[in-house]
Every structure is written in C-alpha cells, then in structure tokens.
Scaffold this active site. Structure first.
Site, PDB file in Angstrom:
ATOM      1  N   LYS A   1       0.831  -1.209   0.000  1.00  0.00           N
ATOM      2  CA  LYS A   1       0.000   0.000   0.000  1.00  0.00           C
ATOM      3  C   LYS A   1       0.867   1.261   0.000  1.00  0.00           C
ATOM      4  O   LYS A   1       0.658   2.172  -0.797  1.00  0.00           O
ATOM      5  CB  LYS A   1      -0.927   0.025   1.224  1.00  0.00           C
ATOM      6  CG  LYS A   1      -1.952  -1.070   1.253  1.00  0.00           C
ATOM      7  CD  LYS A   1      -2.939  -0.911   2.395  1.00  0.00           C
ATOM      8  CE  LYS A   1      -2.323  -0.995   3.764  1.00  0.00           C
ATOM      9  NZ  LYS A   1      -1.732  -2.315   4.068  1.00  0.00           N
TER      10      LYS A   1
ATOM     11  N   GLU B   1       1.460   6.279  11.729  1.00  0.00           N
ATOM     12  CA  GLU B   1       2.586   5.795  10.936  1.00  0.00           C
ATOM     13  C   GLU B   1       3.767   5.395  11.818  1.00  0.00           C
ATOM     14  O   GLU B   1       3.959   5.957  12.890  1.00  0.00           O
ATOM     15  CB  GLU B   1       3.065   6.911   9.994  1.00  0.00           C
ATOM     16  CG  GLU B   1       2.248   7.034   8.738  1.00  0.00           C
ATOM     17  CD  GLU B   1       2.491   5.886   7.777  1.00  0.00           C
ATOM     18  OE1 GLU B   1       3.419   5.946   6.968  1.00  0.00           O
ATOM     19  OE2 GLU B   1       1.742   4.895   7.856  1.00  0.00           O
ATOM     20  N   ARG B   2       4.572   4.482  11.320  1.00  0.00           N
ATOM     21  CA  ARG B   2       5.842   4.184  11.977  1.00  0.00           C
ATOM     22  C   ARG B   2       6.810   5.323  11.650  1.00  0.00           C
ATOM     23  O   ARG B   2       6.817   5.825  10.527  1.00  0.00           O
ATOM     24  CB  ARG B   2       6.429   2.866  11.460  1.00  0.00           C
ATOM     25  CG  ARG B   2       5.520   1.674  11.697  1.00  0.00           C
ATOM     26  CD  ARG B   2       5.981   0.475  10.876  1.00  0.00           C
ATOM     27  NE  ARG B   2       5.033  -0.639  11.021  1.00  0.00           N
ATOM     28  CZ  ARG B   2       3.963  -0.805  10.256  1.00  0.00           C
ATOM     29  NH1 ARG B   2       3.678   0.074   9.312  1.00  0.00           N
ATOM     30  NH2 ARG B   2       3.167  -1.831  10.430  1.00  0.00           N
TER      31      ARG B   2
END
Length: 492
Positions: free
Chosen positions: A175, A201-202
């Site tokens: 993705k 998010e990381r």
C-alpha cells in the site's frame, strides 16, 4: 490570534492584569489519557484546546461537558507530569493548523510544529482544524478522470478528479509503495500540491518517505503531516483534520488541485475506537465505536471538487485479517469512488503492483466518462482474466494439454495481460534495479488491445513482464535472446 488591549494615557497595571486574566480550571481526575477539569468561571465549549503543565507543554481537548462546572477531556500529548490540583488554561479556541505558501516542503505534527529540523516557519496563518464540508451548491458536477501513469489503475479502475480512492489490503502487500509512486508521478505530471497525511505511521516510514521525496525533487510541492504510532489516540484522531485544513487552503485560497494521500484511514478509525473506549462509550459491533460512521463522514465529506479546485484523495485502508466484511472496511467503502484491492496472492507471484483486477473497480468506468473504446477494452480484459481464473483449477489438476484450442488462447492472452499490467516503479528503483516507467492511458490501452488481438502470442510471457509501453516487449525479447546466446557460448 490578536489580543485586545486597553488604550489609555496612563494605564493602570491592575486593570491591564484583569483584562489579561484567562479562563482557568483545575485538574480533578486523570485516568490515562482522560482528564477531568473543574472550571468555576466559564465552562469551555466542546473541542476547545486546553493547556497545562510546565510551560503549557501538555495539551488536552474538551470532548464532553459533564455538568455546569466539569469537562471531560482527551489528552493530545502524553500526560506524564500532570497531577490533580494543577492549573489548566483555556486557549479560547480549538486545535489550529498552519496554512500558507510557506508550509510547502515541510513536515508537521498534529499541532503544526515543524518536525524536519529545518528553521521555524515565518508569516504563517493559523486556522481551526474543524470545518464544515462544502455545501452541495459549491460542489462541481463535472466529472474528470485523474491519470496516474500506472497502467493497471488507468485502464481498469480510473480515478476521479476530486474523488476518493481506497487502497485496500492487509499488511505487507504494498500500500505505502503504491502511494509513494503516485506522489512521484502526480507531482511530475500535475502542477498541484501533494499532502501526505500519516495517521498512526511508523517513524521509520515517515523518515524514509521524507528522504525519498527529497531525492526525487518533489518535496517543493508537498506537505507532510504525521501523527505517529506512539502518540496518544487523541493526536492520531485529529491529524487527519489538520491535513484537510491545509488541503482546503490550497483548494479554496490558492485555487490549486490537491492530492491528499492518507496512510492509513483504518488507523483513524482505530484512534477513534480508543478515544471512544477511554470516554466510556458502549462499543458497537466487533468493539468499534458507536459513532464510527459519523466520525468518518465528518472527515471524508470535506474531500470534494469545488469550482475553485479539487481535493483528490487516495487512502490506504488496512483490512483486518483480509476480511472485507469488517465494519471499518464496509464504512470506508461507502465513501469511495474507486476501489483498488491489493492481493497477497499476486504479490507472492511477483505481479507488482499487486492489484487484483477482478476485485478492484471504479465508478468512473462507464462509456459516458471514459469513452466506448476504453470501456469495451476494460470489460474484455476483465472477462479474459475471469475465464483464466476459472480454468486454473483444470490446469492444476489435468494440465494445459486437456484444454481446448480456444481455452489455450484465453490462457495465453490472460497470462500476457497479467504480465503487461505489471510496472517498474520509480520509488523502488534502488531495490529492483529497474528504472521506473510512466505510461499514458493511450499507450496502456493500445498494449492491452494488441495482446487481446494475439499480436504477441509468439513472444514469451517474460518479455511483457515489468515493461512500460508494449513496444518495449520486442526489445526485451531481443535482449533475452542475446543473453541466452552468450550463456550457450560460455558453456560451450
């Protein structure tokens, strides 16, 4: 925000002090991210931002009014150091986001602070993150196709300018790679602005994206907003609204087209679920918050095509356990005009982008919008791939020899179409060693049409794998023959 001051020939210090007295409350309860505050002067409105702690470093947002003096809030920052009895200051307004030309090429957190180690912003306006969606009378009714340069998307599931497309897939099917490729292609093709909103998010992904966009030279027309995975749910819940406020500025004030990329909209729903649980609301099906539909609508309806410009949104949607009947996936589906479904099976076969052409669809794929030729070709491609899917079981059990001559032709076309619809990406050049390709819709359609007319039945399938236009197949086949010839000479 400007503050009204008293203009007198000889100001009285006590009068000035009383004019500057802010509405203050006291912390009476802390349960993780849930903070109850007592106000004796004036009860703040819902969505008001409050500050507490040393140098006001703790931010909390009013979520509900318990009675005439108490409000229940959700912390947008960690609550370490907050204690009962501490003073809380009313900011007098909601959470604000920075807008203006100076925000381009910068990276922000949910509060509008820059997090890219660059100099602080100058000459920036601040706007509330809470806006009503544009009225129906303001929305544009003309439908246009938004070209991405990615063959499988432009041919089978064309995107709508000012529409919302969903990237559905489980973990690790590509993705984020597809999103970064779209940023690269669209900043190069269109003169618009890209806004990347990372929800949950990381930090690794944010840092990599920043470096890649800088290296690709597209950062000048891009804004990044991150609510990281380790931040409290309140911050992750509001980061999408902050990014939309910036997008609305470029659409309404600058009259530019905006590409809004959201990674990942499921994390927004998840943050809302955490907030709902913290607030003590009774959960609905599968533990989701009862207000999920409303919260998602408030965010999604602001993404619209108006007379002044359009916000086109592409949203990654994590599907829990690849279950498309999950309430989060179902609610998100209802807002989208295109569905791009990523398949783990295709990823395992090396068919990248791993988009499932039969599960993916678009409301734009009608003859009145994309034209009769494009529509008929797309239908024929789907039909060929569907027939191949039905024949796969027979091939696995009995082999190709048991198929009729016509069925063998269908299998050959389908396998060549599958390989032609793969594409090398600019953002993965360093991993694959293949230079990225940008393919126009016309070239992609011509290639598919020629495969369906059996022009490439004598060319090996591998020659159509990871190429741009169809003419590259002959070049690749020639290179393959030369390579094989050299190998034979070496062995000999």
């Amino acid at each position: 925000m400007t503050r009204n001051t008293l203009h007198a020939p000889s100001p009285n210090v006590s009068v000035l002090k009383s004019a500057e007295v802010k509405n203050q409350g006291t912390v009476i309860s802390i349960r993780g991210s849930v903070v109850d505050v007592l106000f004796t002067q004036h009860l703040p409105a819902i969505r008001t931002l409050l500050h507490s702690g040393k140098s006001n470093h703790i931010s909390i947002e009013v979520f509900s009014q318990l009675d005439s003096q108490r409000v229940r809030c959700i912390a947008l920052t960690p609550t370490q150091g907050l204690a009962r009895g501490m003073l809380v200051e009313d900011s007098g307004g909601p959470l604000m986001a920075p807008v203006g030309k100076t925000i381009l090429s910068r990276m922000f957190d949910v509060f509008g602070n820059t997090i890219d180690r660059e100099p602080p912003l100058n000459a920036v306006q601040w706007r509330s993150v809470h806006h009503a969606p544009p009225a129906l009378a303001q929305r544009a009714t003309k439908t246009q196709v938004f070209e991405t340069g990615i063959k499988v998307i432009d041919v089978l599931m064309p995107l709508e300018r000012g529409g919302k497309a969903g990237l559905f897939g489980g973990a690790g099917v590509g993705k984020t790679v597809l999103l970064t490729e779209m940023i690269h292609n669209m900043v190069g093709q269109h003169s618009g602005v890209s806004i990347f909103c990372g929800i949950g998010e990381r930090c690794r992904e944010g840092e990599e994206l920043y470096r890649e966009m800088k290296a690709a030279g597209v950062l000048d027309n891009m804004v990044m907003v991150f609510g990281q995975m380790n931040e409290p749910p309140g911050a992750r819940f509001r980061v999408g609204h902050a990014a939309l406020t910036m997008a609305e500025y470029f659409r309404d004030d600058e009259h530019r087209d905006v590409l809004l990329l959201v990674d990942n909209i499921f994390r927004f729903i998840q943050a809302g679920m955490e907030v709902s649980g913290l607030m003590g609301q009774m959960p609905a099906r599968l533990g989701y918050q009862p207000t999920m539909g409303t919260e998602l609508s408030q965010l999604e309806e602001r993404i619209a095509n108006t007379g002044s410009g359009a916000i086109t949104s592409i949203q990654a949607v994590y599907v829990p356990a690849d279950d498309f009947t999950d309430p989060a996936a179902v609610h998100t589906f209802s807002h989208l005009s295109a569905f791009i479904v990523l398949s783990r099976k295709r990823a395992s076969e090396g068919l990248y982008p791993a988009i499932d052409p039969l599960q993916s669809s678009s409301k734009m794929a009608t003859p009145s919008i994309i034209g009769q030729r494009h529509y008929e070709l797309a239908q024929e491609i789907r039909r060929t791939l569907a027939q191949y899917g039905e024949l796969k079981d027979i091939i696995a059990m009995l082999g190709m020899e048991q198929l009729s001559q016509e069925d063998r032709k269908i299998v050959g076309r389908a396998r060549r179409l599958e390989r032609f619809l793969t594409q090398p990406f600019f953002t993965t050049e360093q991993f694959t060693g293949l230079s990225g390709k940008l393919v126009s819709t016309k070239d992609a359609l011509d290639g598919c049409e020629r495969i369906l007319r059996d022009e490439f039945k004598d060319i090996p399938e591998s020659a159509l794998y990871m190429i741009g236009g169809i003419d590259e197949a002959a070049i690749k086949e020639k290179e393959g023959k030369q390579h094989n010839k050299k190998q034979h000479q070496t062995i000999g």
